[in-house]
Design a protein around this motif. Structure first.
Motif, PDB file in Angstrom:
ATOM      1  N   ALA A  91       0.858  -1.187   0.000  1.00  0.00           N
ATOM      2  CA  ALA A  91       0.000   0.000   0.000  1.00  0.00           C
ATOM      3  C   ALA A  91       0.889   1.231   0.000  1.00  0.00           C
ATOM      4  O   ALA A  91       1.890   1.289   0.729  1.00  0.00           O
ATOM      5  N   LEU A  92       0.539   2.202  -0.826  1.00  0.00           N
ATOM      6  CA  LEU A  92       1.310   3.432  -0.959  1.00  0.00           C
ATOM      7  C   LEU A  92       0.492   4.603  -0.431  1.00  0.00           C
ATOM      8  O   LEU A  92      -0.646   4.811  -0.842  1.00  0.00           O
ATOM      9  N   PHE A 147       0.840   4.598  17.018  1.00  0.00           N
ATOM     10  CA  PHE A 147       0.468   3.736  15.902  1.00  0.00           C
ATOM     11  C   PHE A 147       1.227   2.418  15.995  1.00  0.00           C
ATOM     12  O   PHE A 147       2.315   2.342  16.575  1.00  0.00           O
ATOM     13  N   HIS A 148       0.671   1.417  15.367  1.00  0.00           N
ATOM     14  CA  HIS A 148       1.398   0.172  15.161  1.00  0.00           C
ATOM     15  C   HIS A 148       0.825  -0.492  13.916  1.00  0.00           C
ATOM     16  O   HIS A 148      -0.284  -0.182  13.477  1.00  0.00           O
ATOM     17  N   SER A 149       1.598  -1.377  13.339  1.00  0.00           N
ATOM     18  CA  SER A 149       1.155  -2.071  12.135  1.00  0.00           C
ATOM     19  C   SER A 149       1.456  -3.555  12.263  1.00  0.00           C
ATOM     20  O   SER A 149       2.455  -3.946  12.874  1.00  0.00           O
ATOM     21  N   GLU A 150       0.594  -4.361  11.676  1.00  0.00           N
ATOM     22  CA  GLU A 150       0.840  -5.799  11.626  1.00  0.00           C
ATOM     23  C   GLU A 150       1.776  -6.155  10.477  1.00  0.00           C
ATOM     24  O   GLU A 150       2.206  -7.300  10.356  1.00  0.00           O
ATOM     25  N   ASP A 151       2.077  -5.172   9.626  1.00  0.00           N
ATOM     26  CA  ASP A 151       2.932  -5.390   8.464  1.00  0.00           C
ATOM     27  C   ASP A 151       4.187  -4.531   8.574  1.00  0.00           C
ATOM     28  O   ASP A 151       4.369  -3.792   9.536  1.00  0.00           O
ATOM     29  N   PHE A 152       5.064  -4.636   7.584  1.00  0.00           N
ATOM     30  CA  PHE A 152       6.254  -3.795   7.550  1.00  0.00           C
ATOM     31  C   PHE A 152       5.858  -2.394   7.089  1.00  0.00           C
ATOM     32  O   PHE A 152       5.094  -2.235   6.133  1.00  0.00           O
ATOM     33  N   HIS A 153       6.386  -1.399   7.765  1.00  0.00           N
ATOM     34  CA  HIS A 153       6.047  -0.004   7.482  1.00  0.00           C
ATOM     35  C   HIS A 153       7.336   0.705   7.081  1.00  0.00           C
ATOM     36  O   HIS A 153       8.281   0.792   7.866  1.00  0.00           O
ATOM     37  N   VAL A 154       7.385   1.194   5.846  1.00  0.00           N
ATOM     38  CA  VAL A 154       8.584   1.826   5.296  1.00  0.00           C
ATOM     39  C   VAL A 154       8.280   3.289   5.002  1.00  0.00           C
ATOM     40  O   VAL A 154       7.276   3.603   4.365  1.00  0.00           O
ATOM     41  N   ILE A 155       9.147   4.186   5.465  1.00  0.00           N
ATOM     42  CA  ILE A 155       8.973   5.622   5.243  1.00  0.00           C
ATOM     43  C   ILE A 155      10.161   6.159   4.457  1.00  0.00           C
ATOM     44  O   ILE A 155      11.314   5.884   4.791  1.00  0.00           O
ATOM     45  N   LEU A 156       9.852   6.921   3.412  1.00  0.00           N
ATOM     46  CA  LEU A 156      10.878   7.594   2.615  1.00  0.00           C
ATOM     47  C   LEU A 156      10.669   9.095   2.793  1.00  0.00           C
ATOM     48  O   LEU A 156       9.870   9.717   2.084  1.00  0.00           O
ATOM     49  N   PRO A 157      11.358   9.698   3.756  1.00  0.00           N
ATOM     50  CA  PRO A 157      11.122  11.115   4.061  1.00  0.00           C
ATOM     51  C   PRO A 157      11.848  12.038   3.096  1.00  0.00           C
ATOM     52  O   PRO A 157      12.930  11.716   2.598  1.00  0.00           O
ATOM     53  N   SER A 158      11.250  13.195   2.835  1.00  0.00           N
ATOM     54  CA  SER A 158      11.919  14.224   2.037  1.00  0.00           C
ATOM     55  C   SER A 158      12.818  15.084   2.916  1.00  0.00           C
ATOM     56  O   SER A 158      13.687  15.798   2.421  1.00  0.00           O
ATOM     57  N   ALA A 159      12.594  15.026   4.219  1.00  0.00           N
ATOM     58  CA  ALA A 159      13.403  15.719   5.221  1.00  0.00           C
ATOM     59  C   ALA A 159      13.342  14.875   6.491  1.00  0.00           C
ATOM     60  O   ALA A 159      12.465  14.015   6.623  1.00  0.00           O
ATOM     61  N   PRO A 160      14.272  15.065   7.433  1.00  0.00           N
ATOM     62  CA  PRO A 160      14.243  14.232   8.639  1.00  0.00           C
ATOM     63  C   PRO A 160      12.890  14.300   9.346  1.00  0.00           C
ATOM     64  O   PRO A 160      12.366  15.392   9.580  1.00  0.00           O
ATOM     65  N   LYS A 196       4.634  19.609   9.085  1.00  0.00           N
ATOM     66  CA  LYS A 196       4.144  19.491   7.713  1.00  0.00           C
ATOM     67  C   LYS A 196       5.307  19.170   6.786  1.00  0.00           C
ATOM     68  O   LYS A 196       5.978  20.058   6.266  1.00  0.00           O
ATOM     69  N   LYS A 197       5.553  17.900   6.630  1.00  0.00           N
ATOM     70  CA  LYS A 197       6.630  17.427   5.769  1.00  0.00           C
ATOM     71  C   LYS A 197       6.089  16.266   4.940  1.00  0.00           C
ATOM     72  O   LYS A 197       5.729  15.225   5.479  1.00  0.00           O
ATOM     73  N   GLU A 198       6.015  16.466   3.641  1.00  0.00           N
ATOM     74  CA  GLU A 198       5.512  15.399   2.786  1.00  0.00           C
ATOM     75  C   GLU A 198       6.504  14.243   2.757  1.00  0.00           C
ATOM     76  O   GLU A 198       7.717  14.443   2.817  1.00  0.00           O
ATOM     77  N   TYR A 199       5.975  13.042   2.668  1.00  0.00           N
ATOM     78  CA  TYR A 199       6.827  11.862   2.601  1.00  0.00           C
ATOM     79  C   TYR A 199       6.036  10.731   1.973  1.00  0.00           C
ATOM     80  O   TYR A 199       4.818  10.820   1.781  1.00  0.00           O
ATOM     81  N   ILE A 200       6.739   9.666   1.615  1.00  0.00           N
ATOM     82  CA  ILE A 200       6.101   8.473   1.068  1.00  0.00           C
ATOM     83  C   ILE A 200       6.092   7.405   2.149  1.00  0.00           C
ATOM     84  O   ILE A 200       7.097   7.181   2.828  1.00  0.00           O
ATOM     85  N   SER A 201       4.954   6.769   2.318  1.00  0.00           N
ATOM     86  CA  SER A 201       4.804   5.712   3.314  1.00  0.00           C
ATOM     87  C   SER A 201       4.317   4.447   2.613  1.00  0.00           C
ATOM     88  O   SER A 201       3.362   4.490   1.834  1.00  0.00           O
ATOM     89  N   LEU A 202       4.998   3.341   2.872  1.00  0.00           N
ATOM     90  CA  LEU A 202       4.620   2.059   2.284  1.00  0.00           C
ATOM     91  C   LEU A 202       4.271   1.075   3.393  1.00  0.00           C
ATOM     92  O   LEU A 202       4.988   0.978   4.393  1.00  0.00           O
ATOM     93  N   LEU A 203       3.177   0.365   3.221  1.00  0.00           N
ATOM     94  CA  LEU A 203       2.881  -0.798   4.050  1.00  0.00           C
ATOM     95  C   LEU A 203       3.100  -2.028   3.185  1.00  0.00           C
ATOM     96  O   LEU A 203       2.532  -2.129   2.091  1.00  0.00           O
ATOM     97  N   ILE A 204       3.933  -2.936   3.649  1.00  0.00           N
ATOM     98  CA  ILE A 204       4.253  -4.135   2.881  1.00  0.00           C
ATOM     99  C   ILE A 204       3.810  -5.349   3.679  1.00  0.00           C
ATOM    100  O   ILE A 204       4.212  -5.526   4.835  1.00  0.00           O
ATOM    101  N   LYS A 205       2.979  -6.166   3.077  1.00  0.00           N
ATOM    102  CA  LYS A 205       2.420  -7.320   3.763  1.00  0.00           C
ATOM    103  C   LYS A 205       3.523  -8.251   4.281  1.00  0.00           C
ATOM    104  O   LYS A 205       4.442  -8.619   3.551  1.00  0.00           O
TER     105      LYS A 205
END
Length: 281
Positions: free
Chosen positions: A28-29, A41-54, A89-98
């Motif tokens: 999921a993107l 928060f917590h997730s049952e899956d792997f949660h990957v964050i690609l930040p544009s800034a720290p 307010k920092k945009e970033y990409i968040s991935l949930l991977i099963k």
């Protein structure tokens, strides 16, 4: 049902309604515009964050962590996350991977144990970011092809397992063969030259102390690891500038420099001309 409801339901509706999201069978993107402060928060899956800034300082499993820039952040299933950034307010990409999907990929790679990533922050290769970029572009197409997206998801999961430290590749190797360890360090530097890698990152990969690594590297190549990294970045920058397709600031980012000013001063010190002069030559 997408299988991501337990995670999505933790996010306030007022925020989730403004988040661009694309949900698929194995991945999921999300593209949030802000970090949520004061909510765990917590997730049952792997949660990957690609930040544009720290990202803002965050409690992970009860321990406060301050992030550095230009690292991919990986949370394991069950990790608890509590951001302290008040509406940062920092945009970033968040991935949930099963979890099951990445376990299947690991088995195909010859591993059998349950996967856990060992580092919260991870340097990344250009290949990994290209895969993420291609996936993002594909999901935004009006006419999407599920098979294409599935293949891209497999590529992303494979790169995660191949590039980032997990419990499957963390067994210490015998360090008696120093030449082999130094050769592997060279491969690591060449792969991650455009990321914010440190001496400790390299030493973790080759199972060698920083003191012994720096001394052995200089004995073999006549340069310290940092000097070699700078030489590599400058040579890559020359190639990019010669093509004429990227600006000086873009070249600095592509070659791993923390700022344009640092890139420009280093480039001129090494070549005798500024990046712009080299590009125009």
């Amino acid at each position: 049902m997408t299988g991501y409801e337990s995670f999505i339901n933790q996010i306030p509706n007022a925020i989730m309604n403004r988040v661009e999201r694309h949900l698929f069978s194995n991945i999921a993107l999300f593209k949030p515009r802000t970090y949520i402060a004061g909510k765990m928060f917590h997730s049952e899956d792997f949660h990957v964050i690609l930040p544009s800034a720290p990202p803002p300082d965050t409690y992970i499993n009860g321990k406060l962590h301050s992030f550095t820039n230009r690292r991919v952040v990986v949370f394991n299933p069950g990790d608890t996350i509590l951001s302290t950034g008040e509406g940062a307010k920092k945009e970033y990409i968040s991935l949930l991977i099963k979890k099951d999907a990445i376990q299947r990929i690991a088995r195909d790679m010859g591993f059998s144990s349950d996967i856990r990533f060992l580092r919260l922050e991870n340097p990344y290769s250009g290949e990994f970011m290209q895969a993420i970029g291609a996936f993002c572009r594909e999901v935004e197409r009006e006419e999407r092809f599920p098979l294409m997206l599935d293949c891209m998801a497999v590529q992303i999961m494979t790169l995660l397992l191949r590039e980032f430290s997990t419990n499957l590749n963390s067994i210490p190797e015998e360090a008696s063969n120093s030449d082999n360890a130094i050769a592997r360090s060279l491969d690591y530097i060449r792969t991650y030259f455009n990321s914010n890698i440190s001496i400790q990152d390299i030493c973790n990969e080759i199972n060698m102390s920083p003191y012994h690594f720096i001394r052995s590297f200089k004995q073999k190549y006549g340069l310290t690891p940092y000097q070699y990294l700078i030489e590599l970045r400058i040579n890559k920058a020359k190639d990019i500038l010669a093509c004429g397709q990227h600006s000086v600031s873009e070249t600095a980012i592509l070659c791993g420099f923390v700022s344009v000013s640092h890139f420009s001063s280093t480039f001129k010190r090494k070549t005798g001309v500024s990046p712009l002069e080299y590009k125009k030559a």
